[in-house]
Every structure is written in structure tokens, then in C-alpha cells.
Enzyme design. Structure first.
Site, short mmCIF file in Angstrom:
data_model
loop_
_atom_site.label_atom_id
_atom_site.label_comp_id
_atom_site.label_asym_id
_atom_site.label_seq_id
_atom_site.Cartn_x
_atom_site.Cartn_y
_atom_site.Cartn_z
N GLU A 1 -1.67 -8.70 4.90
CA GLU A 1 -1.50 -8.89 6.35
C GLU A 1 -2.83 -8.90 7.09
OE1 GLU A 1 -0.85 -6.18 4.67
OE2 GLU A 1 -1.09 -4.33 5.83
N HIS B 1 -3.73 -5.41 1.03
CA HIS B 1 -3.19 -5.66 2.37
C HIS B 1 -3.29 -7.14 2.75
CE1 HIS B 1 -2.50 -1.55 3.79
NE2 HIS B 1 -3.58 -1.20 3.12
N CYS C 1 0.84 -1.21 0.00
CA CYS C 1 0.00 0.00 0.00
C CYS C 1 0.87 1.26 0.00
CB CYS C 1 -0.99 -0.05 1.16
SG CYS C 1 -2.36 1.10 0.95
#
Lengths: 79, 220
Positions: B198, B196, B86
Site C-alpha cells: 500500500e 507493505h 505485516c
């Protein structure tokens, strides 16, 4: 000496903000508005007094930080 | 697998990233503040997401010129693995580690939703546990994820199989060229992506689609 720097998007690079402004001008009733392109303006105070040296210095600033030359052009004016 | 997560003022996804790295790889990453001039000895550096310097000037532009980035750039050229997610993708691109640039989303809206990601290249340090062509769910949250580059660069990225992730058909949230969601550098040591991963690794996230990406780090 002061450097006045204009940063504009290169031709062909999509400018959604310019497009939004263009639409808003139309909503306000301004006729005959063609394409709108948005840019940035910077003023940088310089200690350098030599015109040529100042120009070189500001050019390096533009290349290294102020403009992203992948998508932007810059124009320097010294005063 | 030793890793470091770089933190700049305005970054806000570093904890999620550190937790994901620790949860999946089993080793706790080191946090590195942007004013540091030398990285600790690690196998991977992650530049996480957020809004470094409030996106002043251009997203990622100021962070890309911070002291720690000089060392990251030098080591990346020598093969250190770097992952930018990002804002991290924007930062490493501004730093010249990847070609092109990320600009305002085509429709000017900040997008915060799940997209479908297609794994285009599974021969990288972050995708080797995925099937080529696999489609996974992944969240995105960005206002400037529209990847653009000149025609020649685009041709090279495609020809050299350097598009690592693409938004699966119909889910491109930002207008990126060729639905590009993530790319890598020539040697494959640097990967940048807008989504993202994660935030899609444990049941609490709703799905665990992106866990194999982090598992890939163990094999790399």
C-alpha cells in the site's frame, strides 16, 4: 487456586533473544555458559477449586492463547 | 469491488491501506472496529499493519482472538477473500487462517527499508495482474517478520505453489524460511504478506511497483 505456567520455545526453534543474552553473559566474564533459551512465565488466578478441572481449564487456555504450539511448549503447575 | 479494513487498537497503517484501495479500485472501503461481531457485505477484508495491542504476548495474538476475527474466520472458510499485511499477516496467522508463525527477525533488528519482492504465484486475487517471476520494489517495516513453520508444512507450501511472494535473492530482511515474504491458504482465499504494497502505489511514494497488486483485485 493459582496456575503457574511456563512457556518455552521448542527445541530447534531459533531464539535470537536467548543468543543475545548468551553473548552478554560472556561479555560479563561468566565462563562456561552454554546455550541460553528465553521463555515466558504466567500466573493465573482461578476460581475453580477442583484440581483436575482446573488443569483442564488451564490447558485449554494454553492451547487457545497463552502458547503458540507451532513454536512453543507449555508446562502447568497448580498451587 | 467492496472492501473492509479491520481496525484494532494499536493498528497504524489502516489509513494508508484504505487510501490505496480507494485510489486503485475506485471504491471507498468500510472501516470495521474490532469489537464488531459481523462484517458488512464485502468482497474483500484487509487486516492492515501496525502494532495491535502493542504486540503483547506474541505479535497478533490478542487481536486474533477479538470478536470480529470470529466472523472473519468463519467467512474466510467459506471463501471470503482476506488479505493480511505485516501485523495483519501476523494476526491472521495467529488466528489459524494461515499455517506457521512469524517470529523475531533473525538479527533482532527492526527493519524499515525497501526490499525486492519476487512474485512466485500470479494466479491469486492479489497478483493476477503481475507476471510470474516479476521482481518489484516494496517497503518493509517490521521487527517480527521471520516466517517459520515445520518441515512438512514448508514442503506442502512449496509443492502446492502457496508461496505467493519471496524476497528476491539477497534481500531477505528477517531470516524467513526459503525467503518467504507472503503465503496463501489452500483455497487461495486468504493471503498474508509482511511487506507493505500500500506504500508503493503512487509517484509520491517514489515508485508505483505495487499498483498492479491492487489492480488485481478488480479482476479477481
Amino acid at each position: 487456586m493459582k496456575a503457574k505456567i511456563k512457556v518455552t520455545l521448542k527445541t530447534g526453534v531459533l531464539d535470537p533473544q536467548g543468543k543475545a543474552i548468551e553473548g552478554a553473559l560472556g561479555h560479563l566474564g561468566f565462563d562456561g555458559v552454554g546455550e541460553v533459551r528465553q521463555g515466558k512465565y504466567f500466573e493465573v488466578e482461578l476460581a475453580e477449586t477442583d484440581h483436575a478441572k482446573a488443569k483442564e481449564q488451564v490447558k485449554a487456555m494454553c492451547e487457545k492463547l497463552i502458547a503458540n504450539t507451532v513454536i512453543e511448549n507449555y508446562d502447568i503447575e497448580l498451587a | 469491488m467492496k472492501s473492509a479494513v479491520v481496525v484494532f487498537p494499536g493498528i497504524n497503517r489502516e489509513r494508508d491501506m484504505m487510501l490505496a484501495l480507494e485510489t486503485v479500485t475506485g471504491s471507498k472501503p468500510v472501516s470495521v472496529w474490532h469489537t464488531e461481531t459481523e462484517l458488512p457485505k464485502v468482497d474483500l477484508v484487509v487486516v492492515p499493519g501496525g502494532f495491535s495491542y502493542g504486540d503483547y504476548l506474541r505479535c497478533g495474538a490478542i487481536a486474533a482472538r477479538s470478536p470480529i476475527m470470529q466472523d472473519i474466520r468463519a467467512k474466510a472458510l467459506k471463501g471470503l477473500k482476506v488479505l493480511g499485511v505485516c501485523n495483519g499477516f501476523q494476526i491472521i496467522t495467529e488466528a489459524g487462517l494461515l499455517p506457521g508463525v512469524l517470529v523475531r527477525n533473525k538479527d533482532l533488528r527492526f527493519v524499515c527499508r525497501q526490499v525486492k519482492l519476487k512474485v512466485e504465484n500470479n494466479q491469486t486475487f492479489f497478483t493476477n495482474r503481475m507476471q510470474k517471476g516479476a521482481i518489484v520494489s516494496c517497503p518493509v517495516a517490521h521487527g517480527e517478520g521471520n516466517y517459520i513453520c515445520d518441515a512438512e508444512t514448508l514442503k506442502r507450501l512449496e509443492a502446492e505453489n502457496r508461496v505467493v511472494f519471496r524476497y528476491a535473492e539477497g534481500t531477505n530482511p528477517n531470516g524467513a524460511l526459503n525467503d518467504i515474504a507472503g503465503i496463501m491458504n489452500e483455497s487461495g482465499s486468504v493471503i498474508g504478506m509482511m511487506p507493505h504494497p500500500e506504500n508503493m502505489i503512487e509517484p509520491l511514494h517514489g515508485r508505483t511497483d505495487c499498483r498492479p497488486l491492487f489492480e488485481s483485485l478488480l479482476a479477481a
